[in-house]
Design an enzyme around this catalytic site. Structure first.
Site, PDB file in Angstrom:
ATOM      1  N   GLU A  96       0.829  -1.210   0.000  1.00  8.33           N
ATOM      2  CA  GLU A  96       0.000   0.000   0.000  1.00  8.33           C
ATOM      3  C   GLU A  96       0.864   1.260   0.000  1.00  8.33           C
ATOM      4  OE1 GLU A  96      -3.046   0.439  -0.596  1.00  8.33           O
ATOM      5  OE2 GLU A  96      -3.659  -1.655  -0.609  1.00  8.33           O
ATOM      6  N   THR A 126       1.689   5.525  -7.405  1.00  8.03           N
ATOM      7  CA  THR A 126       2.483   4.696  -8.322  1.00  8.03           C
ATOM      8  C   THR A 126       1.604   3.555  -8.837  1.00  8.03           C
ATOM      9  OG1 THR A 126       4.377   5.167  -6.897  1.00  8.03           O
ATOM     10  CG2 THR A 126       4.683   3.483  -8.538  1.00  8.03           C
ATOM     11  N   TYR A 186       8.829  10.034  -4.834  1.00 12.02           N
ATOM     12  CA  TYR A 186       8.211  10.428  -3.555  1.00 12.02           C
ATOM     13  C   TYR A 186       8.939   9.740  -2.382  1.00 12.02           C
ATOM     14  CZ  TYR A 186       4.536  12.055  -6.641  1.00 12.02           C
ATOM     15  OH  TYR A 186       3.855  12.684  -7.624  1.00 12.02           O
ATOM     16  N   TYR A 228      -6.505   6.530   4.053  1.00 11.74           N
ATOM     17  CA  TYR A 228      -6.775   5.462   3.095  1.00 11.74           C
ATOM     18  C   TYR A 228      -5.958   4.210   3.423  1.00 11.74           C
ATOM     19  CZ  TYR A 228      -6.306   2.523  -0.961  1.00 11.74           C
ATOM     20  OH  TYR A 228      -6.262   1.417  -1.765  1.00 11.74           O
ATOM     21  N   ASP A 235      -9.895   5.820  -1.897  1.00 16.42           N
ATOM     22  CA  ASP A 235      -8.922   6.611  -2.658  1.00 16.42           C
ATOM     23  C   ASP A 235      -9.627   7.150  -3.906  1.00 16.42           C
ATOM     24  OD1 ASP A 235      -9.250   4.424  -4.258  1.00 16.42           O
ATOM     25  OD2 ASP A 235      -7.119   3.948  -4.454  1.00 16.42           O
ATOM     26  N   CYS A 238     -19.802  -4.749 -15.395  1.00 13.21           N
ATOM     27  CA  CYS A 238     -19.849  -4.313 -14.000  1.00 13.21           C
ATOM     28  C   CYS A 238     -20.938  -5.050 -13.207  1.00 13.21           C
ATOM     29  CB  CYS A 238     -20.130  -2.806 -13.963  1.00 13.21           C
ATOM     30  SG  CYS A 238     -20.179  -2.145 -12.291  1.00 13.21           S
ATOM     31  N   CYS A 272     -26.445   1.106 -11.091  1.00 12.25           N
ATOM     32  CA  CYS A 272     -25.667   2.346 -11.167  1.00 12.25           C
ATOM     33  C   CYS A 272     -26.508   3.518 -11.674  1.00 12.25           C
ATOM     34  CB  CYS A 272     -24.472   2.113 -12.082  1.00 12.25           C
ATOM     35  SG  CYS A 272     -23.451   3.567 -12.272  1.00 12.25           S
TER      36      CYS A 272
HETATM   37 FE1  SF4 Z   1     -20.252   0.097 -12.971  1.00 12.89          FE
HETATM   38 FE2  SF4 Z   1     -21.517   2.424 -12.901  1.00 12.89          FE
HETATM   39 FE3  SF4 Z   1     -18.873   2.338 -13.047  1.00 12.89          FE
HETATM   40 FE4  SF4 Z   1     -20.384   1.648 -15.151  1.00 12.89          FE
HETATM   41  S1  SF4 Z   1     -20.228   3.670 -14.225  1.00 12.89           S
HETATM   42  S2  SF4 Z   1     -18.577   0.561 -14.386  1.00 12.89           S
HETATM   43  S3  SF4 Z   1     -22.071   0.633 -14.141  1.00 12.89           S
HETATM   44  S4  SF4 Z   1     -20.135   1.632 -11.344  1.00 12.89           S
END
Ligand code: SF4
Length: 385
Positions: free
Chosen positions: A67, A73, A112, A150, A168, A230, A236
Site C-alpha cells: 500500500e 504509483t 516520492y 486510506y 482513494d 460491471c 448504477c
Molecule cells: Fe459500474 Fe456504474 Fe462504473 Fe459503469 S459507471 S462501471 S455501471 S459503477
C-alpha cells in the site's frame, strides 16, 4: 446490536444535498450491492504479488509495504520493487534493521522518497514500540508515519478484517458513479467517503476493499467505464442517467507554479563529481544531489550565486536547461560546470564524509539520486560538463 452494514445509504440520500445525489438505479440494499460485488470479485480478482490467496489470511507486512508503494504509483511499476524488497527484507524486523540509505537506494525509481523514509521509520517504530506486530485499529495505524486515512483503512480491512472503508481516487470514482454524485471534488469527498462506508459488509471487509480497488482499476475506469462487465450495471445511477463518464466532477486545474535554480557540476581530476546530501526533512530529504541553489521563483543574482557556489571558479553555463515536474511545482534548472585538479583546497562549506562526497563519474548509477538529479547528470554528460 451493531447492524451488519454501516449507515444506510437511504439515510445518506435523505441529507439536504440530495439534489446532487441519486439512489442507485435499481432499488438495492447495501447488502445486495456488497454481495454482487463479492461474487464478481471471486470470478475476477486480480492476481497480485502482495495478495493472499483466496481463503488465506493476509500478511500485514505485505499489505502495508504494497500500500505504501502503491501511493501515487501504478501496480505495474510497483510489482518488481515489491518482489525485490521482500527478497531483501522478508520481515518487518529485517527492514527495521536496515540502514536508511539502503532503503532509499532500493526505492530509487519509485519517487516520492518521503514514503521510503516513513516506511523505514514505521518499521523501526513497530519493532521497538509494538513488539514487531502491527496495531490492528485504523486509529492506531493512522498514527504511524506515512500511513494516512486510506492506507490505514486498507490495512485494517485487508490484514485485520475490520469493517473499514478504504477510499482513494478510484473508489471515489466508483461511488460517485454508483450514486450519481454530481457535487464536484474536493467538496464531495466527505459525502463519497460516507457513501462508501454504507457499502462495507461486516463479513469479508478485506475482500470488499480489494474488490472496490479492482472494480475501479479494471472496470469503472476514468475514461470509458466498461459498464457491461460491471456487477452494479443495473444498480448504477450514473450509468442509467448516461453521465458516468462525466463523474466525478472536478474543478479546473490551475497550472503549477514555476521554480528555478542553478546546479553546480564540479568535476575533480576529470573523473569525480561533487555530491552532497540534502537535509533529512523536506522535499527529497536525505537523498544525494549535485550542489544546487534553493529552488525559487527566479535564478539567484550573481552575488548570491558566487556565495552558494562550492568554489570560486570560472563557472561555465551548459547549454539548455533541465526540466522536471513535482506535484506542486515545475522546476527549471540551469547547470554551471566547473573543473579542478586532483588536489584542491576544501570547497566552500563542504563537510566531506558527512554532507558532501566526491563520486566517480562511472559510479554515479550506484548512488540513490532522485530523478531530477539523474536528469541533471544526463544533461551534464551530454553537454560536455
Ligand atoms: Fe459500474 Fe456504474 Fe462504473 Fe459503469 S459507471 S462501471 S455501471 S459503477
Amino acid at each position: 446490536m451493531r447492524p451488519p452494514y454501516g449507515p444506510s445509504y437511504a439515510r445518506m440520500a435523505r441529507r439536504p444535498t440530495s439534489a446532487s445525489v441519486a439512489r442507485p438505479a435499481r432499488s438495492a440494499d447495501p447488502a445486495a450491492l456488497a454481495r454482487r460485488l463479492l461474487a464478481w470479485y471471486e470470478r475476477n480478482r486480480r492476481s497480485l504479488p502482495w495478495r493472499a490467496l483466496p481463503g488465506k489470511a493476509a500478511d500485514p507486512y505485505r499489505v502495508w509495504l504494497s500500500e505504501i508503494m502503491l501511493q501515487q504509483t501504478t501496480v505495474a511499476t510497483v510489482g518488481p520493487y515489491f518482489g525485490e524488497f521482500l527478497a531483501r527484507w522478508p520481515t518487518l524486523q529485517s527492514l527495521a534493521a536496515a540502514e536508511l540509505d539502503e532503503v532509499l537506494h532500493a526505492w530509487q525509481g519509485l519517487g516520492y522518497y518521503a514514503r521510503a523514509r516513513n516506511l523505514h521509520r514505521t518499521a523501526r517504530l513497530i519493532a521497538s514500540e509494538y513488539g514487531g506486530r502491527f496495531p490492528e485499529s485504523e486509529a492506531a495505524l493512522k498514527a504511524l508515519p506515512g500511513i494516512g486515512p486510506y492506507t490505514a483503512a486498507a490495512i485494517a480491512a485487508i490484514a485485520f478484517g475490520q469493517a473499514s472503508a478504504a477510499v482513494d481516487g478510484n473508489v471515489e470514482r466508483v461511488v460517485a458513479r454508483l450514486f450519481a454524485v454530481r457535487e464536484a471534488l474536493p467538496g464531495a469527498k466527505r459525502r463519497l467517503a460516507a457513501l462508501a462506508r454504507t457499502l462495507v459488509p461486516r463479513e469479508r471487509p478485506g475482500d470488499h476493499a480489494q474488490a472496490m480497488m479492482d472494480l475501479g482499476a479494471v472496470v469503472c475506469t476514468p475514461g470509458r467505464p466498461r459498464c457491461s462487465l460491471c456487477p452494479w450495471h443495473k444498480d448504477c445511477a450514473a450509468r442509467a442517467a448516461g453521465i458516468a463518464e462525466t463523474l466525478p466532477r472536478r474543478p479546473l486545474r490551475r497550472p503549477r507554479p514555476m521554480r528555478r535554480g542553478v546546479v553546480f557540476w564540479l568535476v575533480r581530476g576529470g573523473r569525480e563529481v561533487l555530491l552532497r546530501k540534502r537535509p533529512a526533512e523536506g522535499l527529497l530529504g536525505g537523498l544525494m544531489e549535485l550542489p544546487t541553489t534553493a529552488w525559487k521563483g527566479g535564478v539567484p543574482p550573481p552575488s548570491e550565486l558566487a556565495r552558494q557556489a562550492p568554489l570560486a571558479l570560472s563557472w561555465r553555463p551548459l547549454p539548455g536547461v533541465v526540466r522536471h515536474g513535482f506535484t506542486h511545482f515545475e522546476l527549471e534548472l540551469t547547470v554551471l560546470a566547473g573543473s579542478v585538479g586532483e588536489t584542491i583546497e576544501r570547497p566552500n562549506g563542504v563537510n566531506e564524509g558527512e554532507t558532501h562526497r566526491w563520486c566517480r563519474l562511472d559510479r554515479l548509477s550506484d548512488v540513490a539520486l532522485p530523478t531530477v538529479m539523474k536528469k541533471v547528470v544526463a544533461h551534464a554528460l551530454a553537454n560536455g560538463g
